[in-house]
Motif scaffolding. Structure first.
Motif, mmCIF file in Angstrom:
data_model
loop_
_atom_site.group_PDB
_atom_site.id
_atom_site.type_symbol
_atom_site.label_atom_id
_atom_site.label_comp_id
_atom_site.label_asym_id
_atom_site.label_seq_id
_atom_site.Cartn_x
_atom_site.Cartn_y
_atom_site.Cartn_z
ATOM 1 N N PRO A 18 22.629 43.193 35.799
ATOM 2 C CA PRO A 18 22.819 43.329 34.352
ATOM 3 C C PRO A 18 23.759 44.471 33.941
ATOM 4 O O PRO A 18 23.468 45.243 33.048
ATOM 5 C CB PRO A 18 21.396 43.572 33.851
ATOM 6 C CG PRO A 18 20.732 44.281 34.980
ATOM 7 C CD PRO A 18 21.318 43.669 36.222
ATOM 8 N N PHE A 19 24.903 44.577 34.624
ATOM 9 C CA PHE A 19 25.908 45.549 34.218
ATOM 10 C C PHE A 19 26.745 44.951 33.098
ATOM 11 O O PHE A 19 26.832 43.732 32.961
ATOM 12 C CB PHE A 19 26.829 45.921 35.386
ATOM 13 C CG PHE A 19 26.123 46.602 36.517
ATOM 14 C CD1 PHE A 19 25.358 47.733 36.313
ATOM 15 C CD2 PHE A 19 26.230 46.121 37.810
ATOM 16 C CE1 PHE A 19 24.716 48.373 37.357
ATOM 17 C CE2 PHE A 19 25.597 46.742 38.867
ATOM 18 C CZ PHE A 19 24.832 47.869 38.636
ATOM 19 N N ARG A 20 27.386 45.804 32.331
ATOM 20 C CA ARG A 20 28.281 45.319 31.275
ATOM 21 C C ARG A 20 29.385 44.471 31.908
ATOM 22 O O ARG A 20 29.725 43.406 31.414
ATOM 23 C CB ARG A 20 28.877 46.504 30.520
ATOM 24 C CG ARG A 20 29.784 46.110 29.388
ATOM 25 C CD ARG A 20 30.178 47.302 28.537
ATOM 26 N NE ARG A 20 30.550 48.471 29.318
ATOM 27 C CZ ARG A 20 31.799 48.901 29.486
ATOM 28 N NH1 ARG A 20 32.785 48.286 28.907
ATOM 29 N NH2 ARG A 20 32.040 49.966 30.212
ATOM 30 N N ASP A 21 29.940 44.931 33.013
ATOM 31 C CA ASP A 21 30.969 44.201 33.746
ATOM 32 C C ASP A 21 30.921 44.593 35.211
ATOM 33 O O ASP A 21 30.532 45.709 35.554
ATOM 34 C CB ASP A 21 32.371 44.524 33.211
ATOM 35 C CG ASP A 21 32.848 43.513 32.195
ATOM 36 O OD1 ASP A 21 32.471 42.333 32.313
ATOM 37 O OD2 ASP A 21 33.593 43.907 31.288
ATOM 38 N N SER A 22 31.319 43.678 36.072
ATOM 39 C CA SER A 22 31.440 43.932 37.501
ATOM 40 C C SER A 22 32.723 43.283 37.983
ATOM 41 O O SER A 22 33.051 42.171 37.568
ATOM 42 C CB SER A 22 30.268 43.324 38.272
ATOM 43 O OG SER A 22 29.058 43.891 37.872
ATOM 44 N N TYR A 23 33.441 43.965 38.836
ATOM 45 C CA TYR A 23 34.692 43.440 39.383
ATOM 46 C C TYR A 23 34.674 43.628 40.887
ATOM 47 O O TYR A 23 34.299 44.683 41.390
ATOM 48 C CB TYR A 23 35.896 44.165 38.772
ATOM 49 C CG TYR A 23 35.979 43.968 37.284
ATOM 50 C CD1 TYR A 23 36.573 42.838 36.751
ATOM 51 C CD2 TYR A 23 35.435 44.902 36.413
ATOM 52 C CE1 TYR A 23 36.633 42.641 35.379
ATOM 53 C CE2 TYR A 23 35.482 44.720 35.046
ATOM 54 C CZ TYR A 23 36.089 43.589 34.537
ATOM 55 O OH TYR A 23 36.137 43.400 33.184
ATOM 56 N N MET A 24 35.088 42.605 41.597
ATOM 57 C CA MET A 24 35.140 42.640 43.050
ATOM 58 C C MET A 24 36.608 42.665 43.479
ATOM 59 O O MET A 24 37.404 41.853 43.017
ATOM 60 C CB MET A 24 34.480 41.398 43.656
ATOM 61 C CG MET A 24 33.076 41.104 43.149
ATOM 62 S SD MET A 24 31.933 42.426 43.470
ATOM 63 C CE MET A 24 31.294 42.686 41.827
ATOM 64 N N PHE A 25 36.957 43.613 44.325
ATOM 65 C CA PHE A 25 38.314 43.724 44.833
ATOM 66 C C PHE A 25 38.360 43.170 46.246
ATOM 67 O O PHE A 25 37.543 43.541 47.085
ATOM 68 C CB PHE A 25 38.762 45.189 44.819
ATOM 69 C CG PHE A 25 39.108 45.683 43.452
ATOM 70 C CD1 PHE A 25 40.425 45.857 43.078
ATOM 71 C CD2 PHE A 25 38.118 45.963 42.530
ATOM 72 C CE1 PHE A 25 40.756 46.299 41.804
ATOM 73 C CE2 PHE A 25 38.423 46.415 41.251
ATOM 74 C CZ PHE A 25 39.743 46.585 40.898
ATOM 75 N N ARG A 26 39.311 42.279 46.486
ATOM 76 C CA ARG A 26 39.491 41.672 47.796
ATOM 77 C C ARG A 26 40.918 41.906 48.293
ATOM 78 O O ARG A 26 41.707 40.970 48.397
ATOM 79 C CB ARG A 26 39.236 40.172 47.732
ATOM 80 C CG ARG A 26 37.817 39.779 47.499
ATOM 81 C CD ARG A 26 37.721 38.282 47.521
ATOM 82 N NE ARG A 26 36.374 37.820 47.336
ATOM 83 C CZ ARG A 26 36.051 36.546 47.199
ATOM 84 N NH1 ARG A 26 37.001 35.625 47.225
ATOM 85 N NH2 ARG A 26 34.808 36.195 47.032
ATOM 86 N N PRO A 27 41.244 43.138 48.608
ATOM 87 C CA PRO A 27 42.594 43.363 49.123
ATOM 88 C C PRO A 27 42.724 42.808 50.533
ATOM 89 O O PRO A 27 41.756 42.782 51.293
ATOM 90 C CB PRO A 27 42.718 44.884 49.125
ATOM 91 C CG PRO A 27 41.325 45.367 49.273
ATOM 92 C CD PRO A 27 40.457 44.361 48.550
ATOM 93 N N GLY A 28 43.908 42.351 50.844
ATOM 94 C CA GLY A 28 44.193 41.918 52.215
ATOM 95 C C GLY A 28 44.740 43.101 52.972
ATOM 96 O O GLY A 28 44.047 44.083 53.201
#
Length: 100
Positions: A18-28
């Protein structure tokens, strides 16, 4: 391939919190800049060997990123958000450009 399953499950679990927003980073591939060095000498040798490849692939925004762009993108996304929740190399580079 178990790491991919665990990573995917972890990302999905984080997105459900229940966070305001979540972002997942998938760098190669991440090219280290500004004196960033790995602890392992073999990794540093690999980076030296792969550096020319980075400059060949750099025009293709979805293939590679660098440590400076990754940092800028993370700060920008934390401050302003982003249209996608899971960011691949192309998105990371786009978010880094938007920060400047």
């Amino acid at each position: 391939l178990m790491w991919a399953r665990v990573k995917g499950k972890t990302e999905n679990d984080l997105l459900k919190l229940p966070f305001r927003d979540s972002y997942m980073f998938r760098p190669g591939y991440i090219q280290p800049f500004k004196g960033v060095r790995a602890r392992s000498p073999i990794v540093n040798v690999m980076y030296r060997i792969l550096t020319p490849l980075y400059y060949l692939l750099r025009p293709f925004k979805g293939a590679v990123t660098d440590s400076v762009s990754l940092g800028k993108a993370m700060i920008n996304v934390a401050a302003r958000g982003f249209s996608k929740k899971i960011l691949e190399n192309k998105d990371i580079n786009e978010a880094a450009l938007a920060a400047t």
